[in-house]
Design a protein around this motif. Sequence first.
Motif, PDB file in Angstrom:
ATOM      1  N   CYS A  46       7.262 -16.722  13.616  1.00 29.49           N
ATOM      2  CA  CYS A  46       6.740 -17.099  14.895  1.00 29.49           C
ATOM      3  C   CYS A  46       5.886 -18.286  14.734  1.00 29.49           C
ATOM      4  O   CYS A  46       5.350 -19.241  15.313  1.00 29.49           O
ATOM      5  CB  CYS A  46       5.708 -15.957  15.623  1.00 29.49           C
ATOM      6  N   GLY A  47       5.205 -18.273  13.158  1.00 26.53           N
ATOM      7  CA  GLY A  47       4.583 -19.429  12.834  1.00 26.53           C
ATOM      8  C   GLY A  47       4.266 -19.239  11.250  1.00 26.53           C
ATOM      9  O   GLY A  47       5.091 -18.414  10.605  1.00 26.53           O
ATOM     10  N   VAL A  48       3.130 -20.083  10.797  1.00 31.00           N
ATOM     11  CA  VAL A  48       3.046 -20.091   9.349  1.00 31.00           C
ATOM     12  C   VAL A  48       1.298 -19.885   9.186  1.00 31.00           C
ATOM     13  O   VAL A  48       0.817 -20.296   9.992  1.00 31.00           O
ATOM     14  CB  VAL A  48       3.197 -21.588   8.816  1.00 31.00           C
ATOM     15  N   VAL A  49       1.080 -19.008   8.480  1.00 30.30           N
ATOM     16  CA  VAL A  49       0.141 -18.457   8.034  1.00 30.30           C
ATOM     17  C   VAL A  49      -0.993 -19.605   7.497  1.00 30.30           C
ATOM     18  O   VAL A  49      -0.456 -19.838   6.492  1.00 30.30           O
ATOM     19  CB  VAL A  49      -0.238 -17.360   7.263  1.00 30.30           C
ATOM     20  N   ALA A  50      -1.722 -20.112   7.955  1.00 34.92           N
ATOM     21  CA  ALA A  50      -2.720 -21.062   7.610  1.00 34.92           C
ATOM     22  C   ALA A  50      -3.982 -20.504   6.528  1.00 34.92           C
ATOM     23  O   ALA A  50      -4.293 -20.943   5.567  1.00 34.92           O
ATOM     24  CB  ALA A  50      -3.384 -21.920   8.475  1.00 34.92           C
ATOM     25  N   GLU A  51      -4.475 -19.181   6.956  1.00 35.63           N
ATOM     26  CA  GLU A  51      -5.603 -18.693   6.184  1.00 35.63           C
ATOM     27  C   GLU A  51      -5.549 -17.142   6.666  1.00 35.63           C
ATOM     28  O   GLU A  51      -5.169 -16.901   7.787  1.00 35.63           O
ATOM     29  CB  GLU A  51      -6.888 -19.403   6.796  1.00 35.63           C
ATOM     30  N   VAL A  59      -2.877 -18.447  12.342  1.00 35.55           N
ATOM     31  CA  VAL A  59      -1.340 -18.737  12.175  1.00 35.55           C
ATOM     32  C   VAL A  59      -1.213 -20.308  13.054  1.00 35.55           C
ATOM     33  O   VAL A  59      -1.459 -20.320  14.085  1.00 35.55           O
ATOM     34  CB  VAL A  59      -0.610 -17.854  12.742  1.00 35.55           C
ATOM     35  N   VAL A  60      -0.604 -21.014  12.529  1.00 36.11           N
ATOM     36  CA  VAL A  60       0.035 -22.327  13.053  1.00 36.11           C
ATOM     37  C   VAL A  60       1.161 -21.911  13.949  1.00 36.11           C
ATOM     38  O   VAL A  60       2.323 -21.697  13.223  1.00 36.11           O
ATOM     39  CB  VAL A  60       0.370 -23.318  11.867  1.00 36.11           C
ATOM     40  N   MET A  61       1.033 -22.045  15.187  1.00 37.51           N
ATOM     41  CA  MET A  61       2.345 -21.564  16.049  1.00 37.51           C
ATOM     42  C   MET A  61       2.984 -22.809  16.589  1.00 37.51           C
ATOM     43  O   MET A  61       4.053 -22.745  17.358  1.00 37.51           O
ATOM     44  CB  MET A  61       1.363 -20.776  17.392  1.00 37.51           C
ATOM     45  N   GLY A  62       2.038 -23.902  16.550  1.00 43.83           N
ATOM     46  CA  GLY A  62       3.071 -25.297  17.010  1.00 43.83           C
ATOM     47  C   GLY A  62       2.329 -26.374  16.365  1.00 43.83           C
ATOM     48  O   GLY A  62       1.257 -26.352  15.666  1.00 43.83           O
ATOM     49  N   GLY A  63       3.152 -27.482  16.349  1.00 41.38           N
ATOM     50  CA  GLY A  63       2.878 -28.596  15.611  1.00 41.38           C
ATOM     51  C   GLY A  63       3.317 -28.797  14.157  1.00 41.38           C
ATOM     52  O   GLY A  63       4.456 -28.142  13.920  1.00 41.38           O
ATOM     53  N   TYR A  64       2.759 -29.600  13.261  1.00 37.78           N
ATOM     54  CA  TYR A  64       3.237 -29.813  11.866  1.00 37.78           C
ATOM     55  C   TYR A  64       2.844 -28.596  10.903  1.00 37.78           C
ATOM     56  O   TYR A  64       1.739 -28.288  10.769  1.00 37.78           O
ATOM     57  CB  TYR A  64       2.972 -31.101  11.381  1.00 37.78           C
ATOM     58  N   ALA A  65       3.818 -28.094   9.997  1.00 37.61           N
ATOM     59  CA  ALA A  65       3.310 -27.098   8.960  1.00 37.61           C
ATOM     60  C   ALA A  65       4.421 -27.426   7.830  1.00 37.61           C
ATOM     61  O   ALA A  65       5.551 -28.051   7.913  1.00 37.61           O
ATOM     62  CB  ALA A  65       3.873 -25.566   9.450  1.00 37.61           C
ATOM     63  N   GLU A  66       4.139 -27.211   6.568  1.00 39.63           N
ATOM     64  CA  GLU A  66       5.010 -27.172   5.364  1.00 39.63           C
ATOM     65  C   GLU A  66       5.364 -25.843   4.933  1.00 39.63           C
ATOM     66  O   GLU A  66       4.290 -24.990   4.892  1.00 39.63           O
ATOM     67  CB  GLU A  66       4.275 -27.855   4.313  1.00 39.63           C
ATOM     68  N   VAL A  67       6.416 -25.715   4.818  1.00 40.87           N
ATOM     69  CA  VAL A  67       6.948 -24.306   3.998  1.00 40.87           C
ATOM     70  C   VAL A  67       7.641 -24.477   2.943  1.00 40.87           C
ATOM     71  O   VAL A  67       8.524 -25.504   2.882  1.00 40.87           O
ATOM     72  CB  VAL A  67       7.680 -23.350   5.349  1.00 40.87           C
ATOM     73  N   PRO A  68       8.088 -23.216   2.245  1.00 42.38           N
ATOM     74  CA  PRO A  68       9.006 -23.345   1.130  1.00 42.38           C
ATOM     75  C   PRO A  68      10.358 -23.109   1.613  1.00 42.38           C
ATOM     76  O   PRO A  68      10.269 -22.337   2.755  1.00 42.38           O
ATOM     77  CB  PRO A  68       8.479 -22.209   0.126  1.00 42.38           C
TER      78      PRO A  68
END
Length: 116
Positions: A46-51, A59-68
Amino acid sequence: QMKISFDAIGEKYVTFLAGSGAAKGQVCKVSANDTVSGCAAGEAFCGVVAEVRDGCAAVVMGGYAEVPFSDETAPSAGYATLAADGDGGVKSVTSGGRSCLIVHVDAAAKTLGLFL
């Protein structure tokens, strides 16, 4: 020369309770009421954990994110169908997962910059 940056463009953060495996910089899934946890391999995220702090996860649920990513060959820029790889990152899949717009690929660091 102009530097290109996608940071903070369209970011949408949502606060959840932090469940098992919710870790900064890793993809996550909704695992219970108001709770996110880490993903198993092949699961849609659903997203990427920011903190993670005090039992909560931003959690970043929309917009820009960086992931491995864990693909042997780096995915290409453009729209791709991605799923969790089971180690906090993503991998390319042909079914399941979710569509994301990859705008930056760092093959050496094995990271993707994408819009969710």
